[in-house]
Write a protein that holds these residues in place. Structure first.
Motif, mmCIF file in Angstrom:
data_model
loop_
_atom_site.group_PDB
_atom_site.id
_atom_site.type_symbol
_atom_site.label_atom_id
_atom_site.label_comp_id
_atom_site.label_asym_id
_atom_site.label_seq_id
_atom_site.Cartn_x
_atom_site.Cartn_y
_atom_site.Cartn_z
ATOM 1 N N GLU A 61 0.858 -1.196 0.000
ATOM 2 C CA GLU A 61 0.000 0.000 0.000
ATOM 3 C C GLU A 61 0.892 1.243 0.000
ATOM 4 O OE1 GLU A 61 -2.591 -0.102 3.374
ATOM 5 O OE2 GLU A 61 -3.389 -2.084 2.835
ATOM 6 N N PRO A 62 0.308 2.418 -0.255
ATOM 7 C CA PRO A 62 1.135 3.629 -0.256
ATOM 8 C C PRO A 62 1.924 3.801 1.047
ATOM 9 C CG PRO A 62 -0.986 4.103 -1.216
ATOM 10 C CD PRO A 62 -1.060 2.688 -0.725
ATOM 11 N N GLU A 63 1.319 3.479 2.174
ATOM 12 C CA GLU A 63 2.044 3.669 3.448
ATOM 13 C C GLU A 63 2.574 2.375 4.023
ATOM 14 O OE1 GLU A 63 0.421 6.378 6.389
ATOM 15 O OE2 GLU A 63 -0.929 7.134 4.830
ATOM 16 N N ALA A 64 2.433 1.292 3.315
ATOM 17 C CA ALA A 64 2.884 -0.003 3.832
ATOM 18 C C ALA A 64 3.524 -0.812 2.716
ATOM 19 C CB ALA A 64 1.696 -0.761 4.438
ATOM 20 N N GLY A 65 4.849 -0.647 2.587
ATOM 21 C CA GLY A 65 5.601 -1.432 1.609
ATOM 22 C C GLY A 65 6.396 -2.483 2.361
ATOM 23 N N SER A 66 7.632 -2.139 2.697
ATOM 24 C CA SER A 66 8.458 -3.074 3.470
ATOM 25 C C SER A 66 7.871 -3.356 4.847
ATOM 26 C CB SER A 66 9.847 -2.486 3.709
ATOM 27 O OG SER A 66 10.351 -1.895 2.578
ATOM 28 N N ASP A 67 7.064 -2.430 5.335
ATOM 29 C CA ASP A 67 6.532 -2.553 6.698
ATOM 30 C C ASP A 67 5.007 -2.770 6.644
ATOM 31 O OD1 ASP A 67 5.886 -2.338 9.335
ATOM 32 O OD2 ASP A 67 6.511 -0.245 9.574
ATOM 33 N N PRO A 68 4.581 -4.023 6.393
ATOM 34 C CA PRO A 68 3.140 -4.273 6.215
ATOM 35 C C PRO A 68 2.317 -4.003 7.474
ATOM 36 C CG PRO A 68 4.397 -6.334 6.116
ATOM 37 C CD PRO A 68 5.390 -5.232 6.211
ATOM 38 N N GLY A 69 2.986 -3.905 8.615
ATOM 39 C CA GLY A 69 2.261 -3.608 9.861
ATOM 40 C C GLY A 69 1.531 -2.267 9.806
ATOM 41 N N ARG A 70 1.941 -1.386 8.876
ATOM 42 C CA ARG A 70 1.304 -0.063 8.780
ATOM 43 C C ARG A 70 0.094 -0.079 7.830
ATOM 44 N NH1 ARG A 70 3.986 4.472 9.999
ATOM 45 N NH2 ARG A 70 3.313 5.496 8.090
ATOM 46 N N MET A 71 -0.314 -1.300 7.468
ATOM 47 C CA MET A 71 -1.400 -1.455 6.496
ATOM 48 C C MET A 71 -2.684 -0.736 6.932
ATOM 49 S SD MET A 71 -2.492 -5.112 4.985
ATOM 50 C CE MET A 71 -0.877 -5.360 4.282
ATOM 51 N N LYS A 72 -3.311 -0.023 5.971
ATOM 52 C CA LYS A 72 -4.543 0.713 6.290
ATOM 53 C C LYS A 72 -5.791 -0.014 5.771
ATOM 54 C CE LYS A 72 -2.905 4.833 7.853
ATOM 55 N NZ LYS A 72 -1.652 4.257 8.340
ATOM 56 N N THR A 73 -5.608 -0.916 4.808
ATOM 57 C CA THR A 73 -6.776 -1.625 4.273
ATOM 58 C C THR A 73 -7.396 -2.462 5.388
ATOM 59 O OG1 THR A 73 -5.868 -1.655 2.049
ATOM 60 C CG2 THR A 73 -7.547 -3.299 2.531
ATOM 61 N N ARG A 74 -8.696 -2.232 5.624
ATOM 62 C CA ARG A 74 -9.383 -2.868 6.758
ATOM 63 C C ARG A 74 -10.414 -3.866 6.273
ATOM 64 N NH1 ARG A 74 -10.527 -1.339 12.088
ATOM 65 N NH2 ARG A 74 -11.003 -3.540 12.025
ATOM 66 N N ALA A 75 -10.484 -4.994 6.963
ATOM 67 C CA ALA A 75 -11.567 -5.955 6.710
ATOM 68 C C ALA A 75 -12.335 -6.100 8.018
ATOM 69 C CB ALA A 75 -10.985 -7.292 6.273
ATOM 70 N N VAL A 76 -13.622 -5.755 7.979
ATOM 71 C CA VAL A 76 -14.436 -5.796 9.197
ATOM 72 C C VAL A 76 -15.551 -6.818 9.005
ATOM 73 C CG1 VAL A 76 -15.922 -4.421 10.732
ATOM 74 C CG2 VAL A 76 -13.944 -3.358 9.633
ATOM 75 N N ARG A 77 -15.676 -7.729 9.959
ATOM 76 C CA ARG A 77 -16.698 -8.768 9.804
ATOM 77 C C ARG A 77 -18.083 -8.218 10.101
ATOM 78 N NH1 ARG A 77 -16.572 -15.160 11.264
ATOM 79 N NH2 ARG A 77 -18.710 -15.508 10.568
ATOM 80 N N GLN A 78 -19.016 -8.521 9.194
ATOM 81 C CA GLN A 78 -20.432 -8.189 9.421
ATOM 82 C C GLN A 78 -21.228 -9.434 9.068
ATOM 83 O OE1 GLN A 78 -21.939 -4.795 7.306
ATOM 84 N NE2 GLN A 78 -20.691 -3.348 8.477
ATOM 85 N N GLY A 79 -21.641 -10.196 10.084
ATOM 86 C CA GLY A 79 -22.396 -11.437 9.839
ATOM 87 C C GLY A 79 -21.546 -12.433 9.092
ATOM 88 N N ASP A 80 -22.063 -12.903 7.943
ATOM 89 C CA ASP A 80 -21.313 -13.911 7.193
ATOM 90 C C ASP A 80 -20.474 -13.298 6.068
ATOM 91 O OD1 ASP A 80 -23.378 -13.145 5.653
ATOM 92 O OD2 ASP A 80 -24.256 -15.144 5.348
ATOM 93 N N HIS A 81 -20.175 -11.992 6.190
ATOM 94 C CA HIS A 81 -19.311 -11.319 5.208
ATOM 95 C C HIS A 81 -18.235 -10.487 5.907
ATOM 96 C CE1 HIS A 81 -22.414 -12.355 2.293
ATOM 97 N NE2 HIS A 81 -21.548 -12.024 1.338
ATOM 98 N N TYR A 82 -17.181 -10.187 5.176
ATOM 99 C CA TYR A 82 -16.253 -9.131 5.593
ATOM 100 C C TYR A 82 -16.468 -7.951 4.651
ATOM 101 C CZ TYR A 82 -13.478 -12.102 8.686
ATOM 102 O OH TYR A 82 -13.054 -12.910 9.709
ATOM 103 N N ILE A 83 -16.383 -6.748 5.200
ATOM 104 C CA ILE A 83 -16.458 -5.540 4.370
ATOM 105 C C ILE A 83 -15.037 -4.972 4.307
ATOM 106 C CG2 ILE A 83 -17.583 -3.293 4.036
ATOM 107 C CD1 ILE A 83 -19.558 -5.678 4.204
ATOM 108 N N ILE A 84 -14.535 -4.845 3.094
ATOM 109 C CA ILE A 84 -13.129 -4.413 2.944
ATOM 110 C C ILE A 84 -13.065 -3.022 2.305
ATOM 111 C CG2 ILE A 84 -10.868 -5.000 1.993
ATOM 112 C CD1 ILE A 84 -11.667 -7.916 1.996
ATOM 113 N N ASN A 85 -12.286 -2.144 2.961
ATOM 114 C CA ASN A 85 -12.044 -0.801 2.442
ATOM 115 C C ASN A 85 -10.542 -0.541 2.458
ATOM 116 O OD1 ASN A 85 -14.633 0.865 1.986
ATOM 117 N ND2 ASN A 85 -15.014 -0.213 3.942
ATOM 118 N N GLY A 86 -10.032 0.063 1.393
ATOM 119 C CA GLY A 86 -8.604 0.379 1.402
ATOM 120 C C GLY A 86 -8.063 0.626 0.011
ATOM 121 N N TYR A 87 -6.728 0.619 -0.083
ATOM 122 C CA TYR A 87 -6.056 0.962 -1.345
ATOM 123 C C TYR A 87 -4.751 0.178 -1.444
ATOM 124 C CZ TYR A 87 -4.852 4.120 -5.185
ATOM 125 O OH TYR A 87 -4.570 4.652 -6.422
#
Ligand SMILES: Cc1cc2nc3c(=O)[nH]c(=O)nc-3n(C[C@H](O)[C@H](O)[C@H](O)COP(=O)(O)OP(=O)(O)OC[C@H]3O[C@@H](n4cnc5c(N)ncnc54)[C@H](O)[C@@H]3O)c2cc1C
Length: 384
Positions: A130-156
């Motif tokens: 990601e733009p802010e997470a290359g070598s350091d994936p811990g800074r990842m901003k893309t989020r997956a949030v569970r809602q029932g039987d799905h995950y909702i994913i937002n990010g870049y």
């Protein structure tokens, strides 16, 4: 201790060498169309590779492949990287090569993703950076949030190879951002035609590679598309990384082998001030050093691959192998360019492409600085 490769690997190496010398090197200056192999070459080279028994070399036997050891693969890859005929990164012409992530999917997911990929009906990309997470994936901003039987994913995501034309992503997203790469990341299989997913930009790299930026806006992914357990994303994503580092090392070895062949011939033909270049000490020392480093790098790579096969390699083995051989590949291409003079700079020879490609491997697959820093911590532990 036996330094001889097993006979079946030596035979395989001879077969691949023939393939490279007869099929790849003759077409290498005009085989590509942008970042891709021209379709007519792809078809005929794939047919040839099948005919010569060079098909699905790294897919386990239970999935119809040859399940070669990493040592055998390292030998194959080194030979293949003597030529620039094939795309810098990608599957080449030896059949589909699924990541271990897909091999461990439950059966219904294998039916949907793995088997079509093995049949050549689907293709996949891997999306972590990601733009802010290359070598350091811990800074990842893309989020997956569970809602029932799905995950909702937002990010870049950015710098994603093969995203265009792929059918699905193996996507890393934060399920617990607080924990970062220590248990906070998960891998999902995400269909490229999911609502809310779009390719928004492409980046052209000096090696000819094209990568893509992907926006994810409320993308709904069923829970069964979570690979393994939540929070195990780094483990899943890293499960193939030592193999990948050995692969990148073999790129350096293949380039060095080819550069030695080219320097060796040219230096004995090219005369300046009454003597061939091969009689000049500056050239002799460079050739002797390159050859010594090539032998060293090859031993290190074969030993690392052998240790991975035996399950006794540490990640530091792969670091040493990747650092040494990728830097060697770049040095070899640079020396080869220097000794060929202006001809080495033209696009009539493969040297400048080898130089550009080799440079990129000092960044991708883990920048050398980070691997050196981690390796140093381990070395200091040995001498406390
Ligand atoms: C052709 C190509 C294809 C790619 N394909 C994919 C893909 O398919 N999927 C995917 O997810 N990603 C892909 N990537 C992304 C690649 O994995 C990243 O570029 C790589 O991880 C480095 O991240 P970055 O570029 O953000 O550099 P950064 O992490 O910003 O690092 C920049 C530089 O800073 C220095 N540095 C960083 N950390 C340290 C440190 N701790 N100590 C000292 N120096 C440091 C290094 O010199 C490093 O090169 C691709 C990249 C390229 C070029």
């Amino acid at each position: 201790m036996d330094f001889e490769l097993p006979e079946e690997i030596r035979l395989l190496r001879d077969t691949v060498r023939k393939f490279v010398d007869r099929e790849l090197i003759p077409i290498e200056m005009h085989s590509m169309e942008g970042p891709e192999l021209k379709p007519e070459y792809k078809k005929s080279l794939e047919a040839k590779a099948r005919e010569m028994g060079l098909w699905q070399l790294d897919t386990p036997a239970e999935f119809g492949g040859q399940g070669l050891s990493l040592l055998a693969l390292a030998v194959v890859w080194e030979e293949v990287h003597r030529s620039i005929a094939l795309p810098n990164r990608g599957d080449g012409v030896f059949g589909p090569s699924p990541r271990p992530i897909l091999l461990r999917l439950p059966e219904p997911m294998k039916q949907k993703y793995l088997y079509p990929l093995l049949r050549g009906e689907k293709s996949a990309a891997f999306a972590q950076t990601e733009p802010e997470a290359g070598s350091d994936p811990g800074r990842m901003k893309t989020r997956a949030v569970r809602q029932g039987d799905h995950y909702i994913i937002n990010g870049y995501k950015r710098f994603i190879s093969h995203a265009k034309g792929s059918d699905f992503l193996q996507l890393v997203a934060a399920t617990d951002p607080e924990k970062g790469s220590r248990g906070g990341l998960s891998v999902f299989i995400v269909d490229m035609d999911s609502k809310g997913l779009s390719i928004v930009r492409e980046n052209h790299h000096m090696m000819g590679d094209v990568t893509y930026e992907i926006a994810l806006d409320d993308v709904r992914v069923p829970v069964e598309n979570l690979v393994g357990e939540e929070g195990q994303g780094m483990r899943e994503a890293q499960s193939w990384i030592s193999r990948n580092r050995v692969h990148q090392a073999t790129h350096g070895l293949g380039v060095t082998q080819r550069c030695l062949e080219m320097i060796g011939k040219y230096a004995q033909q090219r005369v300046t001030f009454g003597e061939p270049l091969s009689k000049r000490q500056a050239v002799q020392f460079a050739v002797a050093d390159l050859y010594t480093k090539y032998q060293t790098g090859q031993l290190l790579t074969h030993r690392t691959a052998w240790k991975v096969d035996k399950g006794i390699a540490s990640r530091h083995d792969a670091y040493m192998c990747k650092i040494f051989c990728t830097e060697l590949g770049f040095e070899a291409a640079d020396r080869c360019m220097q000794f060929h003079g202006a001809m080495g700079l033209t696009d009539e020879m493969p040297i400048e492409a080898m130089w550009r490609r080799s440079r990129s491997y000092l960044i991708t697959g883990g920048p050398a600085e980070i691997m050196r820093a981690t390796l140093a911590r381990e070395v200091f532990k040995l001498y406390q």
